[in-house]
Structures are given as C-alpha cells and as structure tokens.
Design an enzyme around this catalytic site. Sequence first.
Site, mmCIF file in Angstrom:
data_model
loop_
_atom_site.group_PDB
_atom_site.id
_atom_site.type_symbol
_atom_site.label_atom_id
_atom_site.label_comp_id
_atom_site.label_asym_id
_atom_site.label_seq_id
_atom_site.Cartn_x
_atom_site.Cartn_y
_atom_site.Cartn_z
ATOM 1 N NE ARG A 1 8.829 5.369 5.577
ATOM 2 C CZ ARG A 1 9.466 5.457 4.422
ATOM 3 N NH1 ARG A 1 9.376 4.493 3.514
ATOM 4 N NH2 ARG A 1 10.239 6.498 4.153
ATOM 5 C CG ASP A 2 12.973 4.095 3.966
ATOM 6 O OD1 ASP A 2 12.713 3.062 3.335
ATOM 7 O OD2 ASP A 2 13.483 5.113 3.439
ATOM 8 C CG HIS B 1 14.951 9.682 2.110
ATOM 9 N ND1 HIS B 1 14.135 9.454 3.203
ATOM 10 C CD2 HIS B 1 15.024 8.492 1.476
ATOM 11 C CE1 HIS B 1 13.738 8.199 3.214
ATOM 12 N NE2 HIS B 1 14.263 7.586 2.159
ATOM 13 C CG HIS C 1 17.753 4.444 0.487
ATOM 14 N ND1 HIS C 1 17.234 3.424 1.241
ATOM 15 C CD2 HIS C 1 16.776 5.379 0.399
ATOM 16 C CE1 HIS C 1 15.981 3.718 1.595
ATOM 17 N NE2 HIS C 1 15.678 4.898 1.089
ATOM 18 C CB CYS D 1 11.994 1.242 -1.555
ATOM 19 S SG CYS D 1 10.319 1.413 -2.195
ATOM 20 C CG ASN E 1 16.692 5.334 5.065
ATOM 21 O OD1 ASN E 1 15.819 4.549 5.399
ATOM 22 N ND2 ASN E 1 16.461 6.332 4.242
HETATM 23 P P1 HMG Z 1 -3.852 0.041 -5.714
HETATM 24 O O1 HMG Z 1 -3.813 -1.468 -5.679
HETATM 25 O O2 HMG Z 1 -3.820 0.703 -7.049
HETATM 26 O O3 HMG Z 1 -5.036 0.659 -4.841
HETATM 27 O O4 HMG Z 1 -2.630 0.547 -4.860
HETATM 28 P P2 HMG Z 1 -6.560 0.462 -4.785
HETATM 29 O O5 HMG Z 1 -7.115 1.788 -4.435
HETATM 30 O O6 HMG Z 1 -7.060 -0.243 -6.023
HETATM 31 O O7 HMG Z 1 -6.749 -0.516 -3.526
HETATM 32 C C1 HMG Z 1 -6.326 -1.865 -3.515
HETATM 33 C C2 HMG Z 1 -6.623 -2.456 -2.147
HETATM 34 O O8 HMG Z 1 -5.812 -1.811 -1.151
HETATM 35 C C3 HMG Z 1 -8.073 -2.221 -1.697
HETATM 36 O O9 HMG Z 1 -8.409 -3.316 -0.861
HETATM 37 C C4 HMG Z 1 -7.982 -0.976 -0.853
HETATM 38 O O10 HMG Z 1 -9.011 -0.876 0.094
HETATM 39 C C5 HMG Z 1 -6.646 -1.162 -0.179
HETATM 40 P P3 HMG Z 1 -9.428 -4.485 -1.370
HETATM 41 O O11 HMG Z 1 -10.662 -3.755 -1.764
HETATM 42 O O12 HMG Z 1 -8.727 -5.117 -2.549
HETATM 43 O O13 HMG Z 1 -9.550 -5.361 -0.198
HETATM 44 N N1 HMG Z 1 -6.031 0.126 0.184
HETATM 45 C C6 HMG Z 1 -5.590 0.425 1.417
HETATM 46 N N2 HMG Z 1 -5.570 -0.268 2.573
HETATM 47 C C7 HMG Z 1 -5.049 0.345 3.647
HETATM 48 N N3 HMG Z 1 -4.510 1.593 3.617
HETATM 49 C C8 HMG Z 1 -4.502 2.305 2.482
HETATM 50 C C9 HMG Z 1 -5.059 1.720 1.324
HETATM 51 N N4 HMG Z 1 -5.207 2.150 0.054
HETATM 52 C C10 HMG Z 1 -5.805 1.170 -0.618
HETATM 53 N N5 HMG Z 1 -3.962 3.527 2.455
HETATM 54 C C11 HMG Z 1 -1.673 2.151 -3.346
HETATM 55 C C12 HMG Z 1 -2.381 1.931 -4.675
HETATM 56 C C13 HMG Z 1 -1.167 3.585 -3.329
HETATM 57 C C14 HMG Z 1 -2.664 1.933 -2.217
HETATM 58 C C15 HMG Z 1 -0.523 1.134 -3.252
HETATM 59 O O14 HMG Z 1 0.245 1.230 -4.399
HETATM 60 C C16 HMG Z 1 0.344 1.342 -2.045
HETATM 61 O O15 HMG Z 1 -0.076 1.144 -0.906
HETATM 62 N N6 HMG Z 1 1.622 1.748 -2.275
HETATM 63 C C17 HMG Z 1 2.546 2.036 -1.210
HETATM 64 C C18 HMG Z 1 3.879 1.413 -1.525
HETATM 65 C C19 HMG Z 1 4.838 1.722 -0.404
HETATM 66 O O16 HMG Z 1 4.458 1.847 0.753
HETATM 67 N N7 HMG Z 1 6.140 1.838 -0.760
HETATM 68 C C20 HMG Z 1 7.151 2.109 0.210
HETATM 69 C C21 HMG Z 1 7.110 3.498 0.756
HETATM 70 S S1 HMG Z 1 7.782 4.719 -0.351
HETATM 71 C C22 HMG Z 1 9.481 4.657 -0.073
HETATM 72 O O17 HMG Z 1 9.958 3.794 0.622
HETATM 73 C C23 HMG Z 1 10.330 5.744 -0.656
HETATM 74 C C24 HMG Z 1 10.781 6.785 0.395
HETATM 75 O O18 HMG Z 1 11.486 6.164 1.465
HETATM 76 C C25 HMG Z 1 11.693 7.842 -0.264
HETATM 77 C C26 HMG Z 1 12.820 7.203 -1.090
HETATM 78 O O19 HMG Z 1 13.653 6.448 -0.525
HETATM 79 O O20 HMG Z 1 12.834 7.479 -2.304
HETATM 80 C C27 HMG Z 1 9.586 7.541 0.989
HETATM 81 MG MG MG Z 2 13.554 5.620 1.417
#
Ligand code: HMG
Ligand code: MG
Length: 287
Positions: A13-14, A205, A207, A238, A247
């Site tokens: 994933r990450d 966690h 990086h 990310c 990581n």
């Molecule tokens: P948004 O654009 O505000 O959401 O994004 P929305 O509700 O307006 O939806 C936009 C479109 O996305 C729509 O589709 C939804 O249906 C679809 P459309 O109608 O335009 O065709 N949608 C989805 N599709 C599939 N699965 C879903 C989903 N939700 C909405 N779950 C949202 C808001 C939260 C969805 C967006 O910002 C997002 O997906 N963000 C995730 C970003 C991400 O994955 N970042 C990396 C992971 S975090 C990380 O790496 C940090 C970590 O490792 C810890 C660290 O290191 O600090 C964990």
């Molecule tokens: Mg991370």
Amino acid sequence: MTSRVEIFEMGPRDGLQNEKRMIATADKIALVDLLSQAGFRRIEVTSFVSPKWVPQMGDATQVMAGIARRAGVSYAALTPNLKGYQAAHQARASEVAIFASASEGFSRANLNASIADSLERFRPVADAARADGVPMRGYVSVVTDCPFDGPTAPSDVARVVAALRDMGCYEVSLGDTIGQGRPETIDAMLGAVLNELPADRLAGHYHDTAGRALQNVDASLARGLRVFDAAVGGLGGCPYAPGAAGNVATEALARHLAAQGFDHGLDMAVIDRAAAFARTLREETHA
Ligand code: HMG
Ligand code: MG
C-alpha cells in the site's frame, strides 16, 4: 518490558501507491503472497480511495480477491470514507484504517477536507466497522513536520490521536509522512500523545527521507512503543506530500531491531526475497 517488536508491513500500500506507472495487479498479488510467508501478523494490502486521487490503488478489489490468505495474517486496507469502507468490507478486508492529519494543510491536500470535516467523514466508517466487527486502526500524518504548514505542535497530534481513540481505533499509527522528524521532535510528540493513549496502542510510521527513521524508531522504543510500520525495499511515499520518500525498509528495521535483542519473528530469507521483488517493481516503473 517485552522484547517482542512487531513490524506491520506497508509495502503493497504505502510502498506502491506513489508509483507513477501502473503496476500489474498480478505483481501486487505476488508481492502480498510472498509477504504472507514472511511471518507478519499484519499486512496493509491496498486502499479503497478515489481512483481519481490515487490511480495506482484503483485495483483494490481485484488485489484483495486475488491474494492467498494465510491463517493468522490480517489483511488491512485504507478507507477514507463510507464508500471506501463498504468496498473494503465487501472485499473481505480483515481490518480497515482511517487516516487523519495533524495539520490543516496536509489534511486539505490529502483528503480535500479540514481536520474536523475529515473526522466527521470517518464517523460513519467507525460506526459501520463496529457494527460489522471489523477492527479499525487509525493514522495521524505529519506528526512532527508538515510540507505545507511547517513544524507540527505535539498538542495538535495528541488532539487527533484522542479523536481517533474515541472513534474506536484499536491502535493509532503516528506518521512522519515526509521523514523530517528527529529523535528530539519524535520524543516531544510522544510525550504529548502518551497522555491520550498508552504505548501499547501506538505505532511508529516513519518515512526515511532524511535517513533518520531508525533513530526515530529508537526514540520511540525508549518511550515504550513496540509496533512499527515499514515497507520491504524501502518503497514508497505519499502522493500528496511533496518530497516524501519511502517508509523505513522492513529488512533494515528488522536487522536493526534484532541487533538490539528484539524478537520480530520474521523469516529474513523471505523478507530479502520480497525486498528484491519489490525493488524490481520500482525499477521497472522508474526505468
Ligand atoms: P473528494 O474529491 O473530495 O471526494 O475526495 P468526493 O466525495 O467529492 O468524490 C469524488 C469522486 O471520487 C466521486 O466520483 C466519488 O464517487 C469518488 P465521481 O462522482 O466524480 O465519478 N470516490 C471514491 N471512489 C472510490 N473509493 C472511494 C471514493 N470516495 C470518493 N473511497 C477523498 C475525497 C477522501 C475521496 C479523496 O481525497 C481521497 O481518496 N483521498 C485519499 C488520498 C490518499 O489515498 N492518500 C494516500 C494515503 S494516506 C498516506 O499515505 C499517509 C499514511 O501512510 C501515514 C503517513 O505516512 O503519514 C497513511
Ligand atoms: Mg506513510
């Protein structure tokens, strides 16, 4: 004090989410299957996020369907909202994770929401997970430094940790998302967070952008933490954190812990094979 330390494997994933070229679903499944043989209790397989935001994770359902599940291993998935939770549950994720930010800047960049709004969005996920009996983990990002807002106040991290605890997260993982933490800033952050949650419900966690992840692990061990997230081959970053590198590498962390007498329970021959395979995925992508 126990000498047991658990490594939570993040590679699929990450590790892979930041790769620009699409990695074949079969390769992602092969990586998870290899990792399943290494002795991990928990592997983060994928995330059910918007494919518009993170195209690389768009095959989450197919990856979950294709992996060979091993008894005793928890196959985790990130779920940013109820839509993501429902898809993850349907795909039989063993556990899910919600992920919040300690800074407003990163919250907007990663989740398109303020911290308060993101927490509101997690509430239905928490309710559904509780009703379904699905364990839920939490993340807090940018726990020492934010690429948009600068240094993070320890009290801001503690506040979000408390919110995730109150929502029912069984453990909260503390993300040094851009790898700029130092043993002193990690220690100060933990000093505040430990007022809200004991060490046995926290994970580090880290990086490894600045090469200090192992030092930050040591600072956390000294505070009593015994779970650390890592990715084989040091893959990752990310997509919404400019400058974020991978990581801490699982193989480096496991050897670092073993050298200090901690028992991580991993088969290093399998880990090394998985790290080599993970690196080929990245090399192909960056070729
Ligand atoms: P948004 O654009 O505000 O959401 O994004 P929305 O509700 O307006 O939806 C936009 C479109 O996305 C729509 O589709 C939804 O249906 C679809 P459309 O109608 O335009 O065709 N949608 C989805 N599709 C599939 N699965 C879903 C989903 N939700 C909405 N779950 C949202 C808001 C939260 C969805 C967006 O910002 C997002 O997906 N963000 C995730 C970003 C991400 O994955 N970042 C990396 C992971 S975090 C990380 O790496 C940090 C970590 O490792 C810890 C660290 O290191 O600090 C964990
Ligand atoms: Mg991370």
